[in-house]
Design a protein around this motif. Sequence first.
Motif, PDB file in Angstrom:
ATOM      1  N   SER A 444       0.807  -1.221   0.000  1.00  0.00           N
ATOM      2  CA  SER A 444       0.000   0.000   0.000  1.00  0.00           C
ATOM      3  C   SER A 444       0.843   1.276   0.000  1.00  0.00           C
ATOM      4  N   HIS A 445       2.136   1.178   0.369  1.00  0.00           N
ATOM      5  CA  HIS A 445       3.000   2.361   0.421  1.00  0.00           C
ATOM      6  C   HIS A 445       3.975   2.464  -0.747  1.00  0.00           C
ATOM      7  N   ASP A 446       4.277   1.318  -1.371  1.00  0.00           N
ATOM      8  CA  ASP A 446       5.259   1.306  -2.452  1.00  0.00           C
ATOM      9  C   ASP A 446       4.803   0.320  -3.520  1.00  0.00           C
ATOM     10  N   PRO A 447       4.308   0.801  -4.658  1.00  0.00           N
ATOM     11  CA  PRO A 447       3.763  -0.098  -5.684  1.00  0.00           C
ATOM     12  C   PRO A 447       4.795  -0.999  -6.345  1.00  0.00           C
ATOM     13  N   SER A 448       6.080  -0.774  -6.060  1.00  0.00           N
ATOM     14  CA  SER A 448       7.094  -1.677  -6.599  1.00  0.00           C
ATOM     15  C   SER A 448       7.262  -2.924  -5.731  1.00  0.00           C
ATOM     16  N   LEU A 449       6.570  -2.944  -4.590  1.00  0.00           N
ATOM     17  CA  LEU A 449       6.655  -4.070  -3.658  1.00  0.00           C
ATOM     18  C   LEU A 449       5.322  -4.804  -3.577  1.00  0.00           C
ATOM     19  N   VAL A 450       5.399  -6.064  -3.156  1.00  0.00           N
ATOM     20  CA  VAL A 450       4.193  -6.817  -2.815  1.00  0.00           C
ATOM     21  C   VAL A 450       4.256  -7.154  -1.329  1.00  0.00           C
ATOM     22  N   THR A 451       3.104  -7.468  -0.780  1.00  0.00           N
ATOM     23  CA  THR A 451       3.012  -7.826   0.637  1.00  0.00           C
ATOM     24  C   THR A 451       2.558  -9.276   0.749  1.00  0.00           C
ATOM     25  N   GLY A 452       3.324 -10.043   1.503  1.00  0.00           N
ATOM     26  CA  GLY A 452       2.997 -11.450   1.699  1.00  0.00           C
ATOM     27  C   GLY A 452       2.909 -11.791   3.173  1.00  0.00           C
ATOM     28  N   ARG A 453       2.189 -12.862   3.458  1.00  0.00           N
ATOM     29  CA  ARG A 453       2.032 -13.317   4.840  1.00  0.00           C
ATOM     30  C   ARG A 453       2.821 -14.609   5.037  1.00  0.00           C
ATOM     31  N   LEU A 454       3.646 -14.603   6.084  1.00  0.00           N
ATOM     32  CA  LEU A 454       4.432 -15.786   6.416  1.00  0.00           C
ATOM     33  C   LEU A 454       3.598 -16.790   7.191  1.00  0.00           C
ATOM     34  N   SER A 455       4.097 -17.999   7.311  1.00  0.00           N
ATOM     35  CA  SER A 455       3.394 -19.030   8.064  1.00  0.00           C
ATOM     36  C   SER A 455       3.122 -18.588   9.494  1.00  0.00           C
ATOM     37  N   ASN A 456       4.043 -17.822  10.085  1.00  0.00           N
ATOM     38  CA  ASN A 456       3.875 -17.373  11.473  1.00  0.00           C
ATOM     39  C   ASN A 456       2.974 -16.150  11.604  1.00  0.00           C
ATOM     40  N   ASN A 457       2.352 -15.743  10.493  1.00  0.00           N
ATOM     41  CA  ASN A 457       1.356 -14.670  10.419  1.00  0.00           C
ATOM     42  C   ASN A 457       1.956 -13.273  10.329  1.00  0.00           C
ATOM     43  N   LEU A 458       3.279 -13.136  10.373  1.00  0.00           N
ATOM     44  CA  LEU A 458       3.892 -11.833  10.164  1.00  0.00           C
ATOM     45  C   LEU A 458       3.898 -11.499   8.665  1.00  0.00           C
ATOM     46  N   MET A 459       3.993 -10.212   8.370  1.00  0.00           N
ATOM     47  CA  MET A 459       3.991  -9.753   6.991  1.00  0.00           C
ATOM     48  C   MET A 459       5.420  -9.491   6.521  1.00  0.00           C
ATOM     49  N   VAL A 460       5.635  -9.669   5.207  1.00  0.00           N
ATOM     50  CA  VAL A 460       6.912  -9.339   4.592  1.00  0.00           C
ATOM     51  C   VAL A 460       6.626  -8.569   3.311  1.00  0.00           C
ATOM     52  N   HIS A 461       7.410  -7.508   3.087  1.00  0.00           N
ATOM     53  CA  HIS A 461       7.284  -6.684   1.891  1.00  0.00           C
ATOM     54  C   HIS A 461       8.532  -6.901   1.041  1.00  0.00           C
ATOM     55  N   PHE A 462       8.352  -7.171  -0.247  1.00  0.00           N
ATOM     56  CA  PHE A 462       9.501  -7.456  -1.104  1.00  0.00           C
ATOM     57  C   PHE A 462       9.179  -7.111  -2.556  1.00  0.00           C
ATOM     58  N   PRO A 463      10.215  -6.942  -3.403  1.00  0.00           N
ATOM     59  CA  PRO A 463       9.979  -6.552  -4.795  1.00  0.00           C
ATOM     60  C   PRO A 463       9.135  -7.576  -5.544  1.00  0.00           C
ATOM     61  N   GLY A 464       8.177  -7.068  -6.321  1.00  0.00           N
ATOM     62  CA  GLY A 464       7.326  -7.955  -7.105  1.00  0.00           C
ATOM     63  C   GLY A 464       6.184  -7.173  -7.717  1.00  0.00           C
ATOM     64  N   ASP A 465       5.369  -7.871  -8.504  1.00  0.00           N
ATOM     65  CA  ASP A 465       4.226  -7.208  -9.133  1.00  0.00           C
ATOM     66  C   ASP A 465       2.972  -8.054  -8.951  1.00  0.00           C
ATOM     67  N   ALA A 466       1.884  -7.620  -9.559  1.00  0.00           N
ATOM     68  CA  ALA A 466       0.573  -8.240  -9.334  1.00  0.00           C
ATOM     69  C   ALA A 466       0.525  -9.693  -9.771  1.00  0.00           C
ATOM     70  N   ARG A 467       1.427 -10.111 -10.639  1.00  0.00           N
ATOM     71  CA  ARG A 467       1.424 -11.510 -11.080  1.00  0.00           C
ATOM     72  C   ARG A 467       1.721 -12.480  -9.937  1.00  0.00           C
ATOM     73  N   LEU A 468       2.332 -11.979  -8.868  1.00  0.00           N
ATOM     74  CA  LEU A 468       2.670 -12.847  -7.731  1.00  0.00           C
ATOM     75  C   LEU A 468       1.501 -13.038  -6.770  1.00  0.00           C
ATOM     76  N   ILE A 469       0.471 -12.203  -6.873  1.00  0.00           N
ATOM     77  CA  ILE A 469      -0.633 -12.268  -5.909  1.00  0.00           C
ATOM     78  C   ILE A 469      -1.302 -13.643  -5.965  1.00  0.00           C
ATOM     79  N   GLY A 470      -1.449 -14.245  -4.790  1.00  0.00           N
ATOM     80  CA  GLY A 470      -2.050 -15.567  -4.696  1.00  0.00           C
ATOM     81  C   GLY A 470      -1.068 -16.708  -4.786  1.00  0.00           C
ATOM     82  N   HIS A 471       0.222 -16.380  -4.963  1.00  0.00           N
ATOM     83  CA  HIS A 471       1.250 -17.420  -5.084  1.00  0.00           C
ATOM     84  C   HIS A 471       2.093 -17.496  -3.816  1.00  0.00           C
ATOM     85  N   LEU A 472       2.595 -18.689  -3.557  1.00  0.00           N
ATOM     86  CA  LEU A 472       3.533 -18.902  -2.458  1.00  0.00           C
ATOM     87  C   LEU A 472       4.943 -18.702  -2.984  1.00  0.00           C
TER      88      LEU A 472
END
Length: 491
Positions: A444-472
């Motif tokens: 939500s703050h940097d469109p060059s990054l995606v936000t993912g949820r780890l198994s432990n429920n914490l969030m991680v932000h890393f480079p990526g685009d919309a094609r990664l949404i829904g993927h592990l």
Amino acid sequence: MEDRQESRGIFGEINLDRVDVTAPPPAEEPERQYYFMARDRELVRAKEAELGRSLRACVVTFGCQMNAKDSEKLLGILRAIGYEETDSEDADFVLYNTCTVRENANQRLYGRLGQTNSRKREKPQMLVALCGCMMQEAEEVEKVRKSYPFVDLVFGTHNIFKLAELLYLCLTEKCRVIDVWESTEQIVEELPAERKYPFKSGVNIMFGCNNFCSYCIVPYVRGRERSRAPEDILDEIRRLAADGVKEAMLLGQNVNSYGKNLPEPITFAELLRRVEEIDGIERIRFMASHPKDLSDELIQVMRDSKKICRHLHLPLQSGSSRILKLMNRKYDKEQYLDLAAKIQREIPDISLTTDIIVGFPGETEEDFEETMDVVRKVRYDSAFTFLYSPRTGTPAAAREDQVPPEVAKPRFDRLLREVQQIAAERCGRDLGTVQTALVEEIDSHDPSLVTGRLSNNLMVHFPGDARLIGHLVPVRLTEAHGFYYMGQPES
């Protein structure tokens, strides 16, 4: 009406064109609701032709994940009827799915209703509806009846599934409809749902609560515990997996009680084993878990599972055995600490989170220090901390030894500082490792990054685009920021 399977599309989508609207409504559910969806759709289409535009519906959700799941069903029904979803409360149909866990939730709702009344004066054809937990309280329904005459439809938690039928009555009779059930044994789940995420979904496994914690209104508004049949749950998850869902969240007020009252009892741990066997489901979560009946079997299933996420929400509420007894929590401090230690010993990479109430009636400084002691010993990854708020209708609210705000607030602040410091330290423990993230959205703050949820429920932000949404995606955690990570995808 056509045969039930022929009337429904794949994955539970409804083919309303196959519903015979010239026949009387069926008596059985969910066929009865399919019938009223088809009738409602006729009315919506007629109104759209009259106005020369589409009709829009807005569902506003207050409260917990079970309410959010209910709202997905409500939205699914409205979409099947023909309404377009909108986030704007300046819609043709506005439905508030209410929460009543705390008194201020009620006040928030009434504040929204005041604004909605102004909109309805400008647009008289607008429909306004209330449902959910708050509507299970007779005094609140009476208040709505007398003071909010512009509300067209009121129903509770037990008959959420009847939205299409109740809306049809509103539309055809041009009258206010109030239909609140005191209780029910009925479970109707095979209805359309509008999922927020295509790749993950909540799944109701049970309803209601038998625990009667002395501060909590939930058993009074959600009713007694009712478990869904395991095969119905598994069938729903299989359909979700076929529809692309990778993560299933099993929902109940206390999932550890699942299955105890079924004709053929089954443990929650056994249900998890069966869910794990479903192809396509890659992650399993659940919420919420009561410490009083979290079994060794469940710990073993979590330990040995390749799909169950390494996160367990284990509400403490208080670290004082005396206060826990007043709360009717059915465990004491030592039992809780033993359980937490066992979980952490058996599942070393587990992330434990919790709920804590500060300022419960009768809480002394010594009681509060007992809570701080548990926090320091367990070292939670995060905690939801609350100042006690009297909830009318519960035993705790009637106690005379309420803790004044000027005493409770400094304790709350001390607890919050401790929790945040420990959480920041815990967050850094996986720094430098590669973890798998389920990508949920563009950052939500940097469109060059995606936000993912780890198994432990914490969030991680890393480079990526919309094609990664829904993927592990495997991600190396490069920076720890207290409550989230920054990372780099691993090839």
